[in-house]
Write a protein that holds these residues in place. Structure first.
Motif, short mmCIF file in Angstrom:
data_model
loop_
_atom_site.label_atom_id
_atom_site.label_comp_id
_atom_site.label_asym_id
_atom_site.label_seq_id
_atom_site.Cartn_x
_atom_site.Cartn_y
_atom_site.Cartn_z
N ALA A 186 8.51 103.25 -106.10
CA ALA A 186 9.09 102.75 -107.34
C ALA A 186 8.59 103.60 -108.48
N SER A 192 8.17 103.66 -112.65
CA SER A 192 8.28 102.87 -113.87
C SER A 192 7.97 103.76 -115.07
N ASN A 249 9.01 114.59 -106.42
CA ASN A 249 7.78 114.87 -105.68
C ASN A 249 6.61 114.12 -106.29
N MET A 250 6.56 114.15 -107.61
CA MET A 250 5.46 113.47 -108.30
C MET A 250 5.75 111.99 -108.48
N ARG A 251 7.00 111.65 -108.33
CA ARG A 251 7.44 110.28 -108.61
C ARG A 251 7.01 109.85 -110.01
N ALA A 252 7.24 110.72 -110.95
CA ALA A 252 6.85 110.40 -112.32
C ALA A 252 7.83 111.06 -113.28
#
Lengths: 322, 1114
Positions: free
Chosen positions: A239, A241, A274-277
């Motif tokens: 997830a 956010s 990749n970083m999920r950010a």
């Protein structure tokens, strides 16, 4: 991986712009941006100058969704009055008007091969599939009601009201997001419901499959999160956010490495998968961003990536994605 | 061999008494003396050789007796020598008698000086004073008496009087008294004690000049003065000289070594210690040496030796100050060992010994510290204040005093003291730290500055910055909204650890099975796996708070994912950390995951089932899931858990009552009033406890507004609004909405709604959009109203009520334009007659006529479509609409379409006529007009075609409706309403609307802020209205009614209550049977009002009352 603002078109419509998609390039012309607005018009824009090509009228009430056929020849627009208008992109001639009462029309999408148009049917709790050759309703995929919640006291806001649809890149699966946050996966060939994906508990207004991996599904929800699901394995991979308010729309970049999202917090964010950010936040819009769309690759000599976003502030913004 | 000869009376013989062989019994000598009537000086010689000074007397004679242990005898002799008989006998021998008395005075002064027991000490001093006074009576001017008195006063500590006594001697010009050495020495001593060292030094020097062979004590005095003046080298010389004169080793060795110590050279210190030890060897019972040795061992940490040495010192010393030092050493030793009880005792003893803080201030400090430890702040404070008297600039003491003031919650004083401390030593990080902590409450900005200074100082000194300090700085940044700085600080505070990989996104939370049934197991599993993979999952206890704060920061930055992982990490290591559960629950709640949230709260309650925050939150959640009774119980429990001190629970109960008042299904005015009263009472209770509680004030104002006291409530709302702005943690959109409501209720259609929409909800709150639409509706801005409603639908697609409202708005719009069209058409005729020549104008006029008709038709079609869709949808879902009513709407719209058709035809006719007229005009006009004419014509034709198209569509549409209607009719007898004559409809309307405008508004106001009255009286005006209009009007109300109606399904439940109302109305009016039916539909729509009531704007209120408690981790 970054976005650079190219052009911003103020007052592109007379009212809030609610929908946007790219019409793929054809042999005779490059890709065009198609937008729909509360002002009841659908407009076509030439990139990169965002020059108005044509204004289509004919819808009553606001235009909530637009979709383009993969061939780039035809497109569809839908409005709050629940009509879908299918038209020829270049001539603006109406090809067909689709209606399946009492079903409303929300998000819609052509399948990757261009043979079926899937339409989210709102309160009918179903997806309507239209054959693009005959423009006949070929199937209705119903979201099963969870057992025990058939009671009428179920609050109107929390039903399985279908808001959004997405085709998997191989055209075998169809995902839909609903008002209560559940995501339903269908096997299109067998017209069969497969399973739910859970994790959201607020409306899922937008979802998209990864163009590189037919299992990976991205969903945007009012709960401010973007979820990454393994749509086949029924599990949530992760997830992301960062948005301060509802995530209204998302799109996956053609290379499958990034996701762009638009939110009620008036920003457009670029997410590195990749970083999920979030790696970038664009805050050039002054009101909620209702749609974001990556330009599909192809066309004559156009390699550069483009992202478009449209907003309640009546403007369209175009970014270079690289 | 010294001996004394006592002359035998009346003879030349003398009795020889050898001094070495003093008779054992003094009475023998006395007898001899008495018998022989010896001259008085002999009396004295026995005890005292003529001495220059009393000091001298001690040094030589007395000591002799003392050494021989014959003090008693000595005293006996002297007392005999000063007895009344002697006075008589030797009345003319003044000087010798004075000398004897002075000797006795000096003797008792000495006794008093060395005596430790206060009572006996006083006795001795009194005796001494008596003897001196006696001596004074014999001769007022005898200097030695004054000197003795001075010494006595000095011993008593009465510096002023002592000084005066010495002064009398020194000022006496008779002999060479100006240079009276004992007086000079005495005065020097006084000055020394007063701290005027240089003056004292002068006097010592003078004494030395006058009497170069004076005893070593003079040089000792000089040395001490020099030492006090910081001239260590010269002091040492003076001591050395004193040593040469007199082997006062036991006194001087330690002093010299002390000087060495003061000179702060390590090897010197050792040299000093060597000397000290030498002194110790020479004279093992010198208390001073013992003390200094003990002091030394204290610093080297050999506490055992310290105790032994000081105990010996105590045993051998009888001097107060010296004892005080010894006690102090002992106390310090225990203090450092943590034995506060003993330490306190010895400090106390030490303080008692020295009496005056000026003499020896250290034990006061120590005692203060121990008392601080014991929590005896007042005594502690007084001790530290004594220290401060001596050293007014001492930073340590200032800091401690500041600290005590904080403990005593005298913030102002504490601030003052600490500010002074930081000013005196701007490099004292500790002082800044304390100052900052103090300022947190009052002035966050200044606190932050202080903390940052402290951090800077600590860093500059190369010391490690404590994590607490960084944490505090971070929190302050956080509170000021400087999130980036806060994040940096938190990161610095946290340092390296497993959390970094979470923060940097290197490790993600695990994939979750979509079922997510085993949440807890999953989390545990995740961290265990990390551990197995070799990543140490450690979380030192001192970093938990900072980590929690960092997570809070991430939440504020909307990065809930990372925040969740951090919370879970905390819980993995510290499963009792309730706040982490609560935050996780809050995150889940914000995401509408009520189930998970309740589970998490359950976990928190497992840790502490009386945690008021957890209970409050549980209550809110239960309320959210419509579990009213449970919620009430939970709130009650929360309130009990804090003995009613937690305002949140009380507030929540107040809200609960407020909702209950509006919700009660059968709107019993009595019940409603009770609930409102209860709510008000609870709000007031909170306000009494916390006069600045926004939420309570807001709640109270809402109740007031309910009761119709709009002005008061508006005032309160405005105040709350002002107070709430400018705090990042408190956001109260509700109060904005409430202000807007009040304005609205008072008839000011302000744009307040729009403002709050933008300000708080990112435009995502459909409720507020509805309010906005309502304002447009009231202002008859139909298009704006429609657009606003469409936006709302777009935001909340599944809210069918919105669609209904949009339909009503469109219907209303069409009706309105049709009416206007008619007028315009008339006007147009006039225009066209009067201004035949101006073709342009006519064309424009035609457009003006035509365009509205066209848009009206379109709008009507939309309305019909919307309504029919709703009608079909109602078979699929239950959404609270009365099908009949929708049907009515469809019928009415259709009827309007008919009307529009007539208009269309009329317009067409007009057009025809126009054309003819234009034709005429053109014929009259010249040929140059022809081109333009052709253009016009083309245009007109085009329009006509469109018009026809439209008409065709309309017809199709109608057929559609008929079809739809057929479906409904299957259950419902055909309605007659559509046969309304269009003319009748239009005639009455304009006027009536105007007439009703005010009334309707008033009624709406009521529906919003019910005042607990029955509605019956408001209906009268509407009774005589014709049906069509009523329906229509009714729909108008409906939109209002539906506005807040999120739970429209209640309408069903409420139907029963509504019927009562309709009965009442039936009584009031005399409706025809036709009307009756319609009325029912109407009154049913009135029945919807209760559903409005229960969901007034205020429900938003409780949601935003977040948990203030869990924020303040700092």
């Amino acid at each position: 991986m970054k976005l650079a603002g190219l052009k911003s078109k103020e007052n592109a419509h007379e009212e809030s712009i609610w929908a946007a998609t790219w019409v793929p390039a054809t042999e005779s012309r490059p890709a065009l941006l198609l937008t729909g607005s509360l002002d009841e018009t659908v407009r076509l824009w030439r990139s990169d100058e965002l020059e108005l090509q044509v204004t289509n009228t004919g819808h009553c009430l606001g235009v909530v969704s637009v979709a383009a056929h993969p061939s780039g020849v035809i497109a569809a627009s839908a409005s709050l009055d629940s009509f879908v208008r299918v038209f020829d992109v270049d001539t603006n001639a109406t090809i067909s008007t689709l209606e399946a009462p009492p079903s409303e029309v929300w998000k819609m999408q052509f399948d990757p091969k261009g043979t079926i148009l899937a339409v989210a049917g709102g309160g009918s709790l179903s997806i309507k599939l239209w054959d693009t050759a005959t423009w006949k309703l070929v199937a209705t995929l119903s979201v099963p009601r969870p057992e025990g919640s058939n009671k009428p006291a179920d609050r109107s806001g929390s039903s399985k009201f279908v808001l959004s649809v997405a085709w998997s890149p191989d055209g075998k699966r169809l995902a839909c997001g609903s008002m209560d946050g559940t995501i339903s996966i269908f096997d299109v060939a067998r017209a069969k419901f497969l399973h739910h994906l859970e994790g959201h508990f607020m409306p899922v207004r937008s979802l998209a499959y990864s163009p590189v991996d037919p299992r990976v599904l991205f969903t945007a929800s009012d709960d401010t999160h973007i979820h990454i699901y393994d749509a086949e394995g029924k599990s949530m991979i992760g997830a992301m956010s960062g948005h301060a308010s509802w995530v209204l729309s998302l799109d996956v970049s053609p290379d499958g490495a990034a996701v762009a999202s638009g939110s009620s917090d008036r920003t457009v964010r670029l997410w590195d998968l990749n970083m999920r950010a979030a790696v970038q936040t664009m805050s050039n819009h002054t009101d909620q961003v209702w749609a974001v769309a990556f330009r599909p690759p192809g066309g004559t000599g156009v390699r550069a990536g483009r992202l478009a976003s449209v907003s309640d502030d009546k403007s369209i913004s175009l970014y270079d994605y690289s | 061999m010294a001996s004394v000869y006592i002359p035998v009376q009346n003879s030349e013989e003398e009795v020889r008494v050898s001094l070495e062989q003093l008779p054992r019994d003094a009475s023998d000598i006395l007898d001899i003396l008495k018998a022989e009537q010896a001259p008085l000086d002999l009396w004295l010689v026995i005890a005292v050789l003529k001495t220059v000074s009393v000091l001298q007397f001690f040094d030589s004679r007395f000591r002799e007796y003392f050494k021989q242990g014959k003090i008693e005898q000595f005293r006996q002799i002297l007392e005999e020598g000063s007895s009344p008989e002697i006075d008589e006998y030797y009345a003319d021998v003044k000087y010798e008698r004075i000398a004897i008395l002075n000797a006795l005075g000096a003797y008792y002064s000495y006794l008093g000086k060395v005596e430790t027991k206060q009572r006996e000490k006083d006795d001795h001093f009194i005796l001494a004073t008596q003897y001196y006074n006696k001596a004074s009576r014999i001769d007022m001017h005898e200097p030695s008496t004054w000197i003795g008195k001075g010494q006595l006063l000095l011993a008593k500590g009465d510096l002023d009087q002592a000084s005066a006594a010495f002064k009398i001697v020194l000022d006496d010009n008779r002999d060479d008294n100006r240079d009276n050495v004992p007086a000079l020495l005495g005065q020097a001593c006084v000055l020394f004690n007063r701290g005027r060292y240089s003056d004292s030094l002068e006097l010592y020097k003078r004494a030395l000049q006058v009497h170069p062979n004076c005893p070593a004590s003079v040089r000792l005095g000089i040395g001490l003065c020099r030492y006090k003046m910081g001239q260590f080298e010269k002091a040492r010389q003076a001591f050395k000289r004193a040593l040469q004169i007199q082997k006062m080793l036991r006194l001087l060795w330690p002093l010299e070594s002390w000087i060495c110590k003061q000179m702060k050279a390590a090897d010197e210190t050792w040299k000093g210690m060597e000397k000290m030890q030498k002194a110790f060897e020479i004279y093992p019972y010198c208390a001073m040496a013992l003390n200094y040795l003990a002091n030394h061992f204290f610093f080297t940490g050999q506490h055992f030796l310290v105790e032994q040495l000081t105990e010996t010192a105590l045993a051998v010393s009888s001097l107060g100050l010296m004892k005080s030092h010894s006690y102090y050493n002992l106390a310090r030793s225990y203090h450092s060992k943590g034995d506060y009880e003993k330490a306190g005792m010895y400090y106390m003893a030490s303080v008692k010994e020295c009496n005056k803080p000026h003499d020896f201030v250290l034990p006061y400090f120590g005692l203060g510290q121990v008392q601080l430890k014991w929590g005896d702040f007042r005594s502690s404070l007084s001790n530290f204040e004594k220290v401060l008297e001596v050293y007014p600039e001492n930073c340590e003491t200032l800091k401690v005093i500041g600290h005590i003031y904080v403990q005593l919650s005298q913030t102002e004083k504490a601030l003052e003291v600490l500010r002074k401390a930081t000013k005196i030593d701007p490099r004292d990080a500790q002082a800044f730290l304390e100052l900052g902590e103090l300022l947190i409450q009052s002035d966050a900005g200044a606190a932050l500055d202080a903390f940052r200074t402290a951090r800077g100082l600590l860093k500059k000194n190369g010391g490690e910055v404590p994590i607490e300090l960084l944490n505090n700085i971070g929190v302050l940044h956080f509170e000021r909204g400087e999130f980036e700085l806060a994040e940096q600080t938190f990161r610095e505070a946290l340092g390296d650890g497993v959390w970094l990989s979470f923060l940097d996104g290197k490790v993600h939370s695990p994939p979750v099975d979509s079922d997510a049934s085993s949440r807890q197991y999953n989390d545990l599993q995740f961290f265990r796996r990390l551990e197995e993979e070799g990543t140490p999952v450690d979380l030192p206890w001192d970093k938990v708070t900072t980590l929690f704060n960092h997570a809070r920061l991430l939440e504020q930055l909307h990065d809930n994912e990372k925040a969740s992982i951090l919370y879970k990490l905390i819980l993995f290591k510290y499963p009792d950390y309730i706040d982490a559960y609560l935050r996780l629950a809050a995150i889940a709640k914000a995401r509408n995951n009520t189930q998970l949230s309740i589970e998490l709260i359950g976990d928190a309650l497992k840790v502490n089932d009386r945690c008021p925050n957890a209970l409050s939150m549980l209550g809110t959640l239960e309320l959210k899931s419509d579990d009213w009774l449970k919620a009430k119980d939970t709130f009650r429990a929360a309130r009990e858990a804090t003995d009613g001190k937690d305002s949140y629970a009380t507030l929540a109960l107040g809200n609960w009552n407020y909702y209950a008042a509006l919700r009660s299904e059968k709107r019993g005015p009595k019940l409603e009033a009770t609930h409102l009263e209860k709510a008000k009472e609870l709000y007031t209770k909170v306000l009494v406890q916390h006069p600045s509680n926004f939420y309570a004030a807001n709640g109270a104002a809402v109740v007031l507004a309910e009761k119709g006291q709009f002005d008061v409530s508006k005032d309160i709302f405005t105040q709350v609004q002002e107070a709430a702005s400018g705090n990042i943690f408190v956001q109260m959109p509700d109060v904005w909405i409430n202000v807007a409501h009040v304005y609205f209720a008072q008839g000011h259609f302000a744009l307040a709604y729009q403002n709050c929409l933008r300000k708080f909800y990112y435009n995502t709150d459909t409720q507020v959009l509805l309010y906005l639409a309502r304002t447009h509706y009231e202002a008859e801005q139909w298009q704006d109203c429609k657009k606003t409603l469409l936006r709302a639908i777009h935001l909340a697609p599944s809210n069918y009520t919105l669609r209904f409202d949009a339909g009503v708005a469109m219907q209303k719009f069409s009706m309105f334009t049709l009416q206007k069209t008619k007028k315009t058409a008339d006007e147009f005729c006039i225009c066209s007659v009067t201004e035949e020549n101006t073709i342009d104008f006519e064309c424009r006029a035609f457009d003006a006529l035509y365009v509205p008709v066209r848009s009206t038709v379109a709008e009507l079609k939309n309305a019909v479509r919307v309504f029919s869709q709703l009608s079909t949808a109602s078979s699929l879902h239950y959404h609270g609409f009365d099908e009949k009513k929708i049907e009515t709407h469809v019928g009415y719209c259709k009827h309007l379409l008919d009307a529009a058709k007539v208009h269309h035809e009329a317009a067409e006719r007009e057009e025809q006529q126009n054309r003819q007229r234009l034709e005429l005009a053109r014929q009259v006009n010249l040929a140059e007009e022809a081109r333009r004419k052709a253009e016009e014509q083309r245009k007109l034709q085009l329009e006509k075609r469109k018009q026809e198209d439209l008409l065709k569509q309309v017809r199709q549409q109608e057929e559609n409706f008929k079809r739809v209607k057929e479906q409904w009719r299957s259950t419902e007898p055909a309605s007659k309403r559509k046969e309304r004559s269009q003319m009748e409809d239009e005639d009455g309307r304009g006027e009536k609307r105007r007439r009703k405008g005010g009334k309707r508004r008033k009624r709406d106001k009521k529906s919003r802020y019910e005042m607990g009255e029955t509605e019956g009286d408001m209906m009268d005006g509407e009774m005589e209205d014709d049906d069509a209009y009523m329906n229509n009007e009714d729909d108008g109300n409906r939109i209002n009614d539906q506005e807040d109606d999120r739970a429209d399904n209640n309408a069903q439940v409420l139907a029963a209550a509504g019927l009562e109302d309709s009965d009442a109305e039936d009584d009031a009016g005399a409706p025809s049977s036709n009307i009756n039916r319609r009325r029912r539909a109407w009154s049913e729509s009135d029945d919807d009002e209760p559903s409005v009531r229960q969901l007034e704007a205020s429900p938003t209120r409780e949601n935003s009352a977040e948990f203030p408690g869990s924020d303040g981790e700092a």
